[in-house]
Write a protein that holds these residues in place. Structure first.
Motif, PDB file in Angstrom:
ATOM      1  N   PHE A  79      38.487  63.813 -71.078  1.00  0.00           N
ATOM      2  CA  PHE A  79      39.850  63.383 -71.403  1.00  0.00           C
ATOM      3  C   PHE A  79      40.278  64.192 -72.630  1.00  0.00           C
ATOM      4  CE2 PHE A  79      37.705  59.558 -69.646  1.00  0.00           C
ATOM      5  CZ  PHE A  79      38.441  59.448 -68.478  1.00  0.00           C
ATOM      6  N   ASP A  80      41.238  65.091 -72.429  1.00  0.00           N
ATOM      7  CA  ASP A  80      41.596  66.024 -73.507  1.00  0.00           C
ATOM      8  C   ASP A  80      42.249  65.350 -74.708  1.00  0.00           C
ATOM      9  OD1 ASP A  80      40.503  68.321 -72.479  1.00  0.00           O
ATOM     10  OD2 ASP A  80      42.244  68.724 -71.205  1.00  0.00           O
ATOM     11  N   SER A  81      42.822  64.152 -74.487  1.00  0.00           N
ATOM     12  CA  SER A  81      43.506  63.502 -75.614  1.00  0.00           C
ATOM     13  C   SER A  81      42.572  62.576 -76.399  1.00  0.00           C
ATOM     14  CB  SER A  81      44.698  62.698 -75.088  1.00  0.00           C
ATOM     15  OG  SER A  81      44.207  61.729 -74.177  1.00  0.00           O
ATOM     16  N   MET A  82      41.299  62.541 -76.015  1.00  0.00           N
ATOM     17  CA  MET A  82      40.340  61.674 -76.723  1.00  0.00           C
ATOM     18  C   MET A  82      39.308  62.526 -77.438  1.00  0.00           C
ATOM     19  SD  MET A  82      39.118  58.845 -74.082  1.00  0.00           S
ATOM     20  CE  MET A  82      40.228  57.994 -73.024  1.00  0.00           C
ATOM     21  N   SER A  83      38.810  62.019 -78.562  1.00  0.00           N
ATOM     22  CA  SER A  83      37.754  62.733 -79.290  1.00  0.00           C
ATOM     23  C   SER A  83      36.479  62.775 -78.440  1.00  0.00           C
ATOM     24  CB  SER A  83      37.449  62.004 -80.603  1.00  0.00           C
ATOM     25  OG  SER A  83      36.869  60.749 -80.303  1.00  0.00           O
ATOM     26  N   ASN A  87      35.297  60.039 -75.685  1.00  0.00           N
ATOM     27  CA  ASN A  87      34.953  60.462 -74.318  1.00  0.00           C
ATOM     28  C   ASN A  87      33.590  59.914 -73.923  1.00  0.00           C
ATOM     29  OD1 ASN A  87      36.428  62.545 -72.475  1.00  0.00           O
ATOM     30  ND2 ASN A  87      37.031  63.098 -74.566  1.00  0.00           N
ATOM     31  N   MET A 130      38.169  67.360 -80.879  1.00  0.00           N
ATOM     32  CA  MET A 130      38.827  67.133 -79.594  1.00  0.00           C
ATOM     33  C   MET A 130      38.264  68.148 -78.591  1.00  0.00           C
ATOM     34  SD  MET A 130      40.689  64.651 -80.424  1.00  0.00           S
ATOM     35  CE  MET A 130      41.922  64.327 -79.165  1.00  0.00           C
TER      36      MET A 130
END
Ligand SMILES: Nc1ncnc2c1ncn2[C@@H]1O[C@H](COP(=O)(O)OP(=O)(O)OP(=O)(O)O)[C@@H](O)[C@H]1O
Ligand SMILES: [Mg+2]
Length: 250
Positions: A79-83, A87, A130
């Motif tokens: 998930f690119d928007s989560m650290s 993830n 990220m």
């Protein structure tokens, strides 16, 4: 441990899986090979129940369920928007991220588990980065950590080294073998990198034309596999030489 019974799945008018069956032994490492587009990823997703089949069943041993399956998706699927941390925590918290919104006890237990697996994959210092800030090899290690963080009894690895250079591929394969020795999950690993895959697995399943056309060891692959399976493999991997008949001199 796990039985796959007569699975069928098509997309539109294209049949992909046409009666796939096999059973896996506990703690074994199984390689799943076959041509591109042959349905390997679909099969792993059906076992992990992220994709449905039209016919057939996946049967877990008593006491096990789909909650005991860890899947490392092809290409990582982070998930690119989560650290990195969130993830990896994702399967532990049922998607309740950010994890700092969780009760303290749960947060601490999640933190212990995530920190431990981050250390194992050598990414402790990247926890709050990220995914976009990581190299391809690091992203794969995050993906592997996410699949392993819940210590799943059944581990499905979809092409864990694809697109990586030989050094990064070796790091990932060594980690998989090392972590397998510790956790002993029943493992299915897909890879096109047969030189790395075949010597690392106990058993090889060959998915061709929608069914398991080969099921055996590396020695069987060199010996009794159908010619089309041997020719698929021998373009990518030098099969072990078969013992020759002793020469009888009279
Ligand atoms: N969600 C989907 N919708 C439509 N078709 C799909 C879907 N998922 C998979 N397919 C099709 O199913 C077939 C098998 O795909 P799959 O990704 O399982 O192949 P694969 O064996 O994993 O290939 P590769 O080795 O290239 O990863 C392909 O023709 C693919 O286009
Ligand atoms: Mg695939």
């Amino acid at each position: 441990m796990l039985r796959v019974n007569d699975i069928y799945r098509s997309f539109g008018d294209r049949p992909v899986l046409q009666g796939v069956s096999f059973a896996l032994k506990p703690a074994s490492i199984n390689g799943l090979i076959g041509p591109s587009g042959g349905g390997k990823s679909v099969l792993l997703k059906i076992i992990a129940q992220t994709c449905k089949c039209e016919y057939g069943s996946v049967v877990f041993d008593k006491g096990l369920s789909v909650a005991d399956v860890g899947l490392m998706f092809q290409e990582g699927a982070l998930f690119d928007s989560m650290s990195v941390y969130d993830n990896i925590a994702f399967p532990l918290v049922g998607g309740k991220v950010p994890t700092n919104s969780l009760p303290k006890e749960i947060r601490e237990s999640v933190c212990d588990k995530v920190s431990e697996i981050l250390a194992r994959v050598g990414l402790s210092r990247a926890a709050y980065k990220m995914p976009g800030q990581l190299s391809g090899g690091m992203r794969r290690r995050v993906s592997l950590a996410r699949a392993l963080v819940g210590r799943p009894k059944i581990l499905l690895l979809d092409d864990p080294t694809s697109g990586l250079d030989p050094v990064a591929s070796s790091v990932i394969m060594n980690l998989i073998v090392e972590l397998h020795k510790e956790y002993q999950p029943t493992t299915v690993m897909v890879s096109h990198d047969l030189r790395r895959l075949l010597p690392s697995v106990d058993r090889i399943l060959g998915l061709f034309d929608g069914a398991i056309a080969f099921d055996g060891s590396l020695a069987d692959l060199a010996g009794s596999a159908p010619a089309f399976v041997r020719s698929f493999v021998s373009c990518r991997f030098e099969l072990p030489a078969l013992p020759t008949e002793p020469t009888v001199t009279v």
